[in-house]
Design a protein around this motif. Structure first.
Motif, PDB file in Angstrom:
ATOM      1  N   LYS A  13      58.452  71.183  50.502  1.00 28.95           N
ATOM      2  CA  LYS A  13      57.070  70.541  50.580  1.00 28.95           C
ATOM      3  C   LYS A  13      56.144  72.012  50.289  1.00 28.95           C
ATOM      4  O   LYS A  13      56.323  72.819  50.690  1.00 28.95           O
ATOM      5  CB  LYS A  13      56.921  70.267  52.152  1.00 28.95           C
ATOM      6  N   SER A  14      55.354  71.542  49.289  1.00 27.51           N
ATOM      7  CA  SER A  14      54.120  72.426  48.731  1.00 27.51           C
ATOM      8  C   SER A  14      54.880  73.585  47.873  1.00 27.51           C
ATOM      9  O   SER A  14      53.978  74.558  47.251  1.00 27.51           O
ATOM     10  CB  SER A  14      53.286  73.068  49.818  1.00 27.51           C
ATOM     11  N   MET A  15      56.056  73.404  47.532  1.00 25.44           N
ATOM     12  CA  MET A  15      56.498  74.446  46.407  1.00 25.44           C
ATOM     13  C   MET A  15      56.648  73.748  45.039  1.00 25.44           C
ATOM     14  O   MET A  15      56.529  72.424  45.343  1.00 25.44           O
ATOM     15  CB  MET A  15      57.858  74.914  46.661  1.00 25.44           C
ATOM     16  N   VAL A  38      58.343  74.773  54.918  1.00 26.27           N
ATOM     17  CA  VAL A  38      58.217  76.067  55.488  1.00 26.27           C
ATOM     18  C   VAL A  38      57.574  75.746  56.793  1.00 26.27           C
ATOM     19  O   VAL A  38      56.603  75.234  56.816  1.00 26.27           O
ATOM     20  CB  VAL A  38      57.653  76.987  54.840  1.00 26.27           C
ATOM     21  N   LEU A  39      58.011  76.222  57.741  1.00 27.59           N
ATOM     22  CA  LEU A  39      57.364  76.185  59.237  1.00 27.59           C
ATOM     23  C   LEU A  39      57.024  77.596  59.857  1.00 27.59           C
ATOM     24  O   LEU A  39      57.746  78.427  59.592  1.00 27.59           O
ATOM     25  CB  LEU A  39      58.318  75.242  60.278  1.00 27.59           C
ATOM     26  N   ASP A  40      55.972  77.520  60.318  1.00 25.13           N
ATOM     27  CA  ASP A  40      55.580  78.824  61.344  1.00 25.13           C
ATOM     28  C   ASP A  40      55.990  78.747  62.716  1.00 25.13           C
ATOM     29  O   ASP A  40      56.820  77.646  63.170  1.00 25.13           O
ATOM     30  CB  ASP A  40      53.947  79.142  61.146  1.00 25.13           C
ATOM     31  N   ARG A  97      53.437  86.285  57.783  1.00 22.39           N
ATOM     32  CA  ARG A  97      53.566  86.026  59.158  1.00 22.39           C
ATOM     33  C   ARG A  97      55.112  85.635  59.280  1.00 22.39           C
ATOM     34  O   ARG A  97      55.710  84.935  58.001  1.00 22.39           O
ATOM     35  CB  ARG A  97      52.698  85.033  59.633  1.00 22.39           C
ATOM     36  N   ARG A  98      55.782  85.597  60.417  1.00 20.29           N
ATOM     37  CA  ARG A  98      57.012  84.986  60.585  1.00 20.29           C
ATOM     38  C   ARG A  98      57.005  83.323  60.239  1.00 20.29           C
ATOM     39  O   ARG A  98      56.359  82.628  60.980  1.00 20.29           O
ATOM     40  CB  ARG A  98      57.671  85.367  61.811  1.00 20.29           C
ATOM     41  N   VAL A  99      57.635  82.954  59.305  1.00 17.84           N
ATOM     42  CA  VAL A  99      58.175  81.475  59.045  1.00 17.84           C
ATOM     43  C   VAL A  99      59.383  81.196  58.675  1.00 17.84           C
ATOM     44  O   VAL A  99      60.238  82.264  58.547  1.00 17.84           O
ATOM     45  CB  VAL A  99      57.297  81.119  57.748  1.00 17.84           C
ATOM     46  N   ALA A 100      60.047  80.151  58.620  1.00 11.94           N
ATOM     47  CA  ALA A 100      61.376  79.879  58.309  1.00 11.94           C
ATOM     48  C   ALA A 100      61.476  78.426  57.592  1.00 11.94           C
ATOM     49  O   ALA A 100      60.537  77.726  57.845  1.00 11.94           O
ATOM     50  CB  ALA A 100      62.156  79.823  59.692  1.00 11.94           C
ATOM     51  N   LEU A 101      62.588  78.252  56.731  1.00 14.56           N
ATOM     52  CA  LEU A 101      62.550  77.230  55.990  1.00 14.56           C
ATOM     53  C   LEU A 101      63.371  76.316  56.953  1.00 14.56           C
ATOM     54  O   LEU A 101      64.376  76.596  57.465  1.00 14.56           O
ATOM     55  CB  LEU A 101      63.372  77.415  54.828  1.00 14.56           C
ATOM     56  N   SER A 102      62.870  75.037  57.113  1.00 14.02           N
ATOM     57  CA  SER A 102      63.904  74.050  57.901  1.00 14.02           C
ATOM     58  C   SER A 102      63.969  72.721  57.083  1.00 14.02           C
ATOM     59  O   SER A 102      62.883  72.147  56.600  1.00 14.02           O
ATOM     60  CB  SER A 102      62.728  73.819  59.339  1.00 14.02           C
ATOM     61  N   ALA A 103      65.084  72.129  57.221  1.00  9.36           N
ATOM     62  CA  ALA A 103      65.327  70.800  56.895  1.00  9.36           C
ATOM     63  C   ALA A 103      65.432  69.762  57.862  1.00  9.36           C
ATOM     64  O   ALA A 103      65.414  68.591  57.861  1.00  9.36           O
ATOM     65  CB  ALA A 103      66.792  70.593  56.186  1.00  9.36           C
ATOM     66  N   THR A 104      64.645  70.150  59.224  1.00 11.82           N
ATOM     67  CA  THR A 104      64.613  69.300  60.318  1.00 11.82           C
ATOM     68  C   THR A 104      63.142  69.028  60.586  1.00 11.82           C
ATOM     69  O   THR A 104      62.486  69.698  61.139  1.00 11.82           O
ATOM     70  CB  THR A 104      65.229  69.951  61.644  1.00 11.82           C
ATOM     71  N   PRO A 105      62.519  67.842  60.070  1.00  7.85           N
ATOM     72  CA  PRO A 105      61.297  67.505  60.412  1.00  7.85           C
ATOM     73  C   PRO A 105      60.935  67.507  62.063  1.00  7.85           C
ATOM     74  O   PRO A 105      61.959  67.116  62.821  1.00  7.85           O
ATOM     75  CB  PRO A 105      61.144  66.114  59.955  1.00  7.85           C
ATOM     76  N   VAL A 145      52.142  65.270  59.894  1.00  7.40           N
ATOM     77  CA  VAL A 145      52.923  64.720  58.670  1.00  7.40           C
ATOM     78  C   VAL A 145      53.524  63.327  59.331  1.00  7.40           C
ATOM     79  O   VAL A 145      53.684  63.226  60.759  1.00  7.40           O
ATOM     80  CB  VAL A 145      54.214  65.757  58.089  1.00  7.40           C
ATOM     81  N   ALA A 146      54.046  62.282  58.530  1.00  2.00           N
ATOM     82  CA  ALA A 146      54.664  61.321  58.909  1.00  2.00           C
ATOM     83  C   ALA A 146      55.774  61.798  60.062  1.00  2.00           C
ATOM     84  O   ALA A 146      56.583  62.513  59.631  1.00  2.00           O
ATOM     85  CB  ALA A 146      54.969  60.299  57.862  1.00  2.00           C
ATOM     86  N   PRO A 147      55.932  60.943  61.184  1.00  2.00           N
ATOM     87  CA  PRO A 147      57.045  61.231  62.054  1.00  2.00           C
ATOM     88  C   PRO A 147      58.364  61.374  61.338  1.00  2.00           C
ATOM     89  O   PRO A 147      58.595  60.342  60.843  1.00  2.00           O
ATOM     90  CB  PRO A 147      56.769  59.999  63.328  1.00  2.00           C
ATOM     91  N   GLY A 148      59.105  62.179  61.625  1.00  5.17           N
ATOM     92  CA  GLY A 148      60.587  62.046  61.197  1.00  5.17           C
ATOM     93  C   GLY A 148      60.590  62.716  59.589  1.00  5.17           C
ATOM     94  O   GLY A 148      61.674  62.428  59.191  1.00  5.17           O
ATOM     95  N   THR A 149      59.394  62.864  59.070  1.00  5.04           N
ATOM     96  CA  THR A 149      59.761  63.417  57.673  1.00  5.04           C
ATOM     97  C   THR A 149      58.792  64.356  57.445  1.00  5.04           C
ATOM     98  O   THR A 149      57.870  64.869  58.256  1.00  5.04           O
ATOM     99  CB  THR A 149      59.059  62.169  56.821  1.00  5.04           C
ATOM    100  N   PHE A 150      58.627  64.985  56.028  1.00  7.45           N
ATOM    101  CA  PHE A 150      58.020  65.883  55.633  1.00  7.45           C
ATOM    102  C   PHE A 150      56.875  65.391  54.620  1.00  7.45           C
ATOM    103  O   PHE A 150      56.083  66.176  53.792  1.00  7.45           O
ATOM    104  CB  PHE A 150      58.452  67.094  54.991  1.00  7.45           C
ATOM    105  N   PHE A 151      56.623  64.107  54.685  1.00  2.92           N
ATOM    106  CA  PHE A 151      55.649  63.430  53.789  1.00  2.92           C
ATOM    107  C   PHE A 151      54.334  63.408  54.551  1.00  2.92           C
ATOM    108  O   PHE A 151      54.307  63.139  55.829  1.00  2.92           O
ATOM    109  CB  PHE A 151      56.067  62.139  53.541  1.00  2.92           C
ATOM    110  N   ASP A 152      53.059  63.308  53.717  1.00  4.11           N
ATOM    111  CA  ASP A 152      51.790  63.104  54.388  1.00  4.11           C
ATOM    112  C   ASP A 152      51.712  61.687  54.698  1.00  4.11           C
ATOM    113  O   ASP A 152      51.239  61.267  55.530  1.00  4.11           O
ATOM    114  CB  ASP A 152      50.618  63.626  53.209  1.00  4.11           C
TER     115      ASP A 152
END
Length: 282
Positions: A13-15, A38-40, A97-105, A145-152
């Motif tokens: 998302k957003s890349m 990417v989540l903070d 700032r500290r962030v991490a890439l996540s595949a778990t919404p 975001v929509a629950p269980g996804t990274f879609f708006d």
């Protein structure tokens, strides 16, 4: 009605994403689209809709291999796979700032922040009244975001060449490259007038093997105005949209829109060159 002229997906998302010649459309959209974000540390989902905080994500590019491995290309050209701790360290340095890439919404929908734009119809008036200023100094509103996804919202996003040409005619100096609007499908509507997709809401479209149903016009945030993928920043892009196409959206009031969100009725493969036709009987 038209022909598919381009297919895009954005594994993170957003890349920046990747251009495809064909794509499998599943019930959750294009296979591999918005699979990660990417989540903070607060659980906020990285979105360039808040450019001061997350805008550097648009200097990275994400790709997904056939084995579902996601690779991120950093601004200096370095490629790192998802899950590599060096990737999280580099993204943290990029964003400050500290962030991490996540595949778990996030299960119940992660926090999503949006900068309040200065053009009309950028957000509902009711939300504009509730905006607050964060530590970056930007006025923002917050949602999820929509629950269980990274879609708006919608799982598939479509723009037409007719709409982009109509906007360009109103602002000839502007570059209305479809990449600014981050669509999954770009459809050449074969001489139809601009904003023709507004009339598609609620009907069914056969696109290649997939059956899609346009749900709602796509309200636009600040992202189309940002420099990205070789395109220069241009605040007049969205000011033009605001002046040319501010329309009612659900119960949110009149918003500045380009394109439509679609739901997937029947999965299937879509290819560049596939026809887009109306399918009745539903």
């Amino acid at each position: 009605m038209g022909t598919v002229t381009a297919l895009h997906r954005y594994p993170v998302k957003s890349m920046l994403g990747e251009t495809l010649t064909d794509a499998v459309v599943t019930e959750r959209g294009l296979h591999g689209d918005r699979m990660a974000a990417v989540l903070d540390e607060a659980g906020t989902v990285g979105s360039a809709k808040h450019p001061r905080k997350w805008g550097p994500l648009l200097t990275c590019r994400s790709r997904m291999a056939a084995d579902l491995t996601i690779t991120v290309q950093l601004p200096d050209g370095t490629d790192l796979p998802a899950g590599d701790p060096h990737l999280d360290a580099r993204l943290s340095a990029l964003l400050g700032r500290r962030v991490a890439l996540s595949a778990t919404p996030p299960e119940h929908g992660g926090l999503l922040e949006r900068a309040v734009p200065d053009y009309r119809g950028g957000i509902p008036d009711s939300l504009r009244a509730t905006a607050s200023t964060d530590t970056t100094g930007a006025a923002i509103t917050s949602g999820s975001v929509a629950p269980g996804t990274f879609f708006d919202y919608g799982t598939v996003h479509l723009v037409t060449t007719a709409t982009l040409a109509r906007l360009h005619s109103a602002y000839p100096a502007g570059d209305f490259d479809p990449r600014r609007f981050r669509p999954n499908l770009v459809v050449d509507t074969l001489g139809e007038p601009g904003f023709v997709e507004d009339a598609w809401i609620g009907i069914h479209l056969r696109v290649g093997e997939a059956l899609l149903r346009p749900l709602v016009p796509t309200p636009r945030c600040v992202i189309p105005t940002l420099g990205q993928d070789g395109l220069p920043p241009d605040p007049r892009i969205m000011r033009t949209v605001a002046s040319e196409h501010r329309i009612p959206v659900l119960d949110l009031g009149r918003l500045s829109c380009v394109g439509v969100y679609l739901d997937v009725v029947e999965p299937g493969t879509v290819r560049v060159g596939d026809p887009v036709t109306r399918e009745d009987g539903f």
